[in-house]
Design a protein around this motif. Sequence first.
Motif, PDB file in Angstrom:
ATOM      1  N   ALA A  43       0.796  -1.371   0.116  1.00 21.26           N
ATOM      2  CA  ALA A  43       0.088   0.157   0.042  1.00 21.26           C
ATOM      3  C   ALA A  43       0.837   1.293   0.070  1.00 21.26           C
ATOM      4  CB  ALA A  43      -0.915  -0.033   1.084  1.00 21.26           C
ATOM      5  N   ALA A  44       1.818   1.057   0.804  1.00 18.07           N
ATOM      6  CA  ALA A  44       2.917   2.443   0.835  1.00 18.07           C
ATOM      7  C   ALA A  44       3.475   2.612  -0.495  1.00 18.07           C
ATOM      8  CB  ALA A  44       3.915   2.289   2.094  1.00 18.07           C
ATOM      9  N   GLU A  45       3.668   1.712  -1.171  1.00 19.10           N
ATOM     10  CA  GLU A  45       4.598   1.675  -2.637  1.00 19.10           C
ATOM     11  C   GLU A  45       3.771   1.961  -3.531  1.00 19.10           C
ATOM     12  OE1 GLU A  45       6.293  -2.289  -3.183  1.00 19.10           O
ATOM     13  OE2 GLU A  45       7.787  -1.944  -2.091  1.00 19.10           O
ATOM     14  N   SER A  46       2.320   1.636  -3.360  1.00 15.00           N
ATOM     15  CA  SER A  46       1.314   2.185  -4.773  1.00 15.00           C
ATOM     16  C   SER A  46       0.940   3.540  -4.263  1.00 15.00           C
ATOM     17  CB  SER A  46       0.108   1.162  -4.445  1.00 15.00           C
ATOM     18  OG  SER A  46      -0.743   1.165  -3.379  1.00 15.00           O
ATOM     19  N   HIS A  47       1.093   3.914  -3.066  1.00 16.02           N
ATOM     20  CA  HIS A  47       0.541   5.359  -2.903  1.00 16.02           C
ATOM     21  C   HIS A  47       1.729   6.142  -2.098  1.00 16.02           C
ATOM     22  CE1 HIS A  47      -3.343   4.458  -3.971  1.00 16.02           C
ATOM     23  NE2 HIS A  47      -3.304   3.431  -3.243  1.00 16.02           N
ATOM     24  N   PRO A  48       2.723   6.428  -2.564  1.00 14.50           N
ATOM     25  CA  PRO A  48       3.752   7.145  -1.848  1.00 14.50           C
ATOM     26  C   PRO A  48       3.432   8.537  -1.743  1.00 14.50           C
ATOM     27  CG  PRO A  48       4.318   6.926  -4.267  1.00 14.50           C
ATOM     28  CD  PRO A  48       2.835   6.079  -4.058  1.00 14.50           C
ATOM     29  N   ASP A  49       2.680   9.264  -2.344  1.00  9.52           N
ATOM     30  CA  ASP A  49       2.246  10.725  -1.965  1.00  9.52           C
ATOM     31  C   ASP A  49       1.415  10.858  -0.796  1.00  9.52           C
ATOM     32  OD1 ASP A  49       0.264   9.310  -3.397  1.00  9.52           O
ATOM     33  OD2 ASP A  49      -0.409  11.074  -4.323  1.00  9.52           O
ATOM     34  N   GLU A  50       0.706   9.701  -0.465  1.00 11.99           N
ATOM     35  CA  GLU A  50      -0.366   9.695   0.760  1.00 11.99           C
ATOM     36  C   GLU A  50       0.744   9.787   1.900  1.00 11.99           C
ATOM     37  OE1 GLU A  50      -3.056   7.151   0.448  1.00 11.99           O
ATOM     38  OE2 GLU A  50      -4.077   8.009  -1.520  1.00 11.99           O
ATOM     39  N   GLN A  51       1.701   8.809   1.834  1.00  8.82           N
ATOM     40  CA  GLN A  51       2.647   8.363   3.094  1.00  8.82           C
ATOM     41  C   GLN A  51       3.357   9.865   3.366  1.00  8.82           C
ATOM     42  OE1 GLN A  51       4.289   4.862   3.307  1.00  8.82           O
ATOM     43  NE2 GLN A  51       4.714   5.108   5.309  1.00  8.82           N
TER      44      GLN A  51
END
Length: 53
Positions: A43-51
Amino acid sequence: MENLLAVLPSILALGAFAAVMKLVMNSDRLERKAEAELDALEAAESHPDEQAG
């Protein structure tokens, strides 16, 4: 004494069964934990901008 010797195999079998079940439950818990960590990583790899925010 004879009664103890008569039930000793049953007691040992029950103890062995309990030990195996404990190992199975522990490995299942570890597997679920590893899957949760992998899901979080994906999930972190697929959404790096949210993290970052």
